[in-house]
Scaffold this active site. Sequence first.
Site, mmCIF file in Angstrom:
data_model
loop_
_atom_site.group_PDB
_atom_site.id
_atom_site.type_symbol
_atom_site.label_atom_id
_atom_site.label_comp_id
_atom_site.label_asym_id
_atom_site.label_seq_id
_atom_site.Cartn_x
_atom_site.Cartn_y
_atom_site.Cartn_z
ATOM 1 C CG HIS A 11 -81.173 -67.642 -55.360
ATOM 2 N ND1 HIS A 11 -80.975 -68.879 -54.026
ATOM 3 C CD2 HIS A 11 -81.817 -68.049 -55.971
ATOM 4 C CE1 HIS A 11 -81.773 -69.374 -54.609
ATOM 5 N NE2 HIS A 11 -81.958 -69.747 -56.359
ATOM 6 N NE ARG A 32 -96.352 -68.945 -70.084
ATOM 7 C CZ ARG A 32 -97.784 -68.084 -69.829
ATOM 8 N NH1 ARG A 32 -98.946 -68.495 -69.569
ATOM 9 N NH2 ARG A 32 -97.961 -66.929 -68.982
ATOM 10 N NE ARG A 36 -100.441 -63.709 -64.339
ATOM 11 C CZ ARG A 36 -99.753 -62.951 -65.534
ATOM 12 N NH1 ARG A 36 -99.464 -61.642 -64.384
ATOM 13 N NH2 ARG A 36 -99.851 -62.870 -66.432
ATOM 14 C CG ASN A 95 -97.866 -63.869 -71.112
ATOM 15 O OD1 ASN A 95 -97.305 -63.046 -72.315
ATOM 16 N ND2 ASN A 95 -97.844 -64.237 -69.547
ATOM 17 C CG ASP A 96 -101.306 -69.094 -71.802
ATOM 18 O OD1 ASP A 96 -100.631 -70.191 -71.801
ATOM 19 O OD2 ASP A 96 -101.811 -69.269 -70.609
ATOM 20 N NE ARG A 110 -105.787 -65.166 -65.020
ATOM 21 C CZ ARG A 110 -104.303 -65.466 -65.202
ATOM 22 N NH1 ARG A 110 -104.466 -64.984 -66.765
ATOM 23 N NH2 ARG A 110 -103.664 -65.910 -64.732
ATOM 24 C CB CYS A 133 -103.650 -58.909 -68.935
ATOM 25 S SG CYS A 133 -104.252 -60.160 -69.546
ATOM 26 C CD GLU A 168 -105.132 -66.545 -71.231
ATOM 27 O OE1 GLU A 168 -104.048 -66.839 -71.255
ATOM 28 O OE2 GLU A 168 -106.194 -67.628 -70.667
HETATM 29 C C1 PEP Z 1 -100.780 -64.488 -70.586
HETATM 30 O O1 PEP Z 1 -100.883 -65.980 -70.945
HETATM 31 O O2 PEP Z 1 -100.209 -63.772 -71.301
HETATM 32 C C2 PEP Z 1 -101.627 -64.030 -69.457
HETATM 33 C C3 PEP Z 1 -101.489 -63.040 -68.973
HETATM 34 O O3 PEP Z 1 -101.850 -65.106 -68.766
HETATM 35 P P1 PEP Z 1 -100.725 -66.312 -67.345
HETATM 36 O O4 PEP Z 1 -99.438 -65.458 -67.883
HETATM 37 O O5 PEP Z 1 -100.633 -66.327 -66.069
HETATM 38 O O6 PEP Z 1 -101.201 -67.610 -67.739
HETATM 39 MG MG MG Z 2 -102.455 -67.318 -69.498
#
Ligand code: PEP
Ligand code: MG
Length: 633
Positions: free
Chosen positions: A257, A528, A364, A517-518, A401, A565, A494
């Site tokens: 940590h 992921r 978020r 990301n998704d 969101r 994003c 996404e």
């Molecule tokens: C994503 O999926 O890229 C995103 C910004 O949403 P989260 O990471 O909060 O799922």
């Molecule tokens: Mg997402």
Amino acid sequence: MLLDEQSANAKSVVGVMGLSTRKGDKVRIEAAGEDAEQALAELTQLLLDRCGEAEDEAPAAPAPIAAAAQQQESAELLVGVGASPGLAIGRVYHHRLQEFDVPEFGQGASLEQQHFARATEEAAQQIDAVKSQLTDKAKQAILSMHQELLQDPDLLAQTYAGLADGKSAAWSWRAAFSSYSARLEAQDNALLRERASDIRDVGRRVLALLAGIKQASLDVPAGSILIAEDLTPSDTAALDPKKVLGFCTRTGGATSHVAILARSLGIPAICGISQAALALPDSEQVIIDGGRGTLRIAPNAEQLATAEAEIAQIAERRAAEAAMSQREARTSDGVRIEVVANIRNAADAREAVAMGAEGVGLLRSEFLFDNRDTPPSEQEQAEEYCAVARALGTERPLVVRTLDVGGDKPLSYLPLPKEDNPFLGLRGIRVSLERPDLLRTQLRAILQAAPLTRLHIMFPMVASLDELRAAKAVLAEEQAASGRQDVKVGIMVEVPSAAVMAARFAPEVDFFSIGTNDLTQYVLAMDRGHPQLAKQADALHPAVLAMIAMTCDGARAHGKWVGICGGLASDERAAPLLVGMGVTELSVSTPALAAVKATLSRWSAAECRTLAQQALALSTASEVREHLNAQAR
Ligand code: PEP
Ligand code: MG
């Protein structure tokens, strides 16, 4: 819980850690009583989720650490594990843990038990006070874990056994936490060894209260390189990075940590430094290199000059970027791109604006719903959304969101059915449409912020037009009821279907924001969070880029804007590529704001387009990455 001959009380964090299970070990969980079935299910899930230990908290770049391994240790150069990168020249300051004089025998079990209860309660309050000062989720999580240790049944049982034997509370407590921390210290699992320092930290906090001693705060002279046998996580959380230029500890490693906190403070740190560091004279001049994991003692003029030049170079680049951070982001030929921030709450919003955010591209909102037993009320939510809106003002955009839970983001009070494939199940907008009561309350709360900012509402995980239309119908009713029409509505892209159908979504939305990301996980069919697939689940994969390009094309045909994003937006090398595909808004993590803005200013729009064409013609993510690295400015 049984493991060969070993067993532990599953309610005790220290007990379970003491088992020292390894990845792949089989464990048997046993439960009895009325709620046994539920306990078994929850425990199994907890273990499958690695007990909340994020796999990605080790330093991202192991290369300098490997380089350190090749460094020869000498009297002038001490070598440890690079725990947080960076370079600094400073003077040694030793931080030594205070010794507590503890009487062995107490004033009777009942009185000692009262002392002990008061001390643990006060310790919990102290931790709460430190936690409330922090905005960093990682630091807050560490302190929450400390609060849990205060109620650990095994630690308490051992302490009470001491009290029953006539020992003092301080003596019994010290014996209990020392034996558990020593047990962890002796494990061959580095992660568990590092958790020993959490137990010692909490242990010493309570001990100081029992002994009536105010624990010395870390009052360090400016320009110090702190050297300590161990730095407690609470010490590290309280460090003033203006005075402490870096630190070295004897114990710990890259996943401790302490190391995680050092990285969040942005100062160099070395863990596992050799014993000789503890014997260095106070005020000795040293150079700490957190990337290579080295501490140079009494550097000569040439070594100082080299380090100074390197520090100056890094500082110059950072300063130039910081100086530009409040300017509007534009390409070198003046094309406007909005560089905004991803945030969780009003404190994040204020910090982001100070660091140059031109608005918020992703609030978020699920963080408001997290870590509680009941959902937040409309008023509670409205207060936070309005506070964020006020931090931004009427000129900057705010994209809120709606609740994005399910999959990797469970909520305790929103029991979702057990699913074989939660990432393909009730997630994002699907949850909100299942629970329109939650969606309605949230929309009403968000709409209260409309007069204070340029408000945008964004629905997550949208896969079909039916979902969008259903969500928009609820929004329209709430807008009609509140009279707040001045709101833009968009979706996150996404799910591949949303990218492919962007041209058909476009007439029904004001904007798109791509969650890379998704999107990456769904385009590549790679979880992921999967530890083995993490490296391959690369948002620069040409298939993901093709989806981004498709979204931009679909939006352009209807005059709608596209933002990003997901994490890819915070990668400064990818920024010109994304702009070249048609993205006009990048929503990034706050530390990345200045660098992304600066990078954009070095590229013209035409150069961005050429870069995009080149990248889209490549065949693998690594080819794209290499190309971006080669072109980086
Ligand atoms: C994503 O999926 O890229 C995103 C910004 O949403 P989260 O990471 O909060 O799922
Ligand atoms: Mg997402």
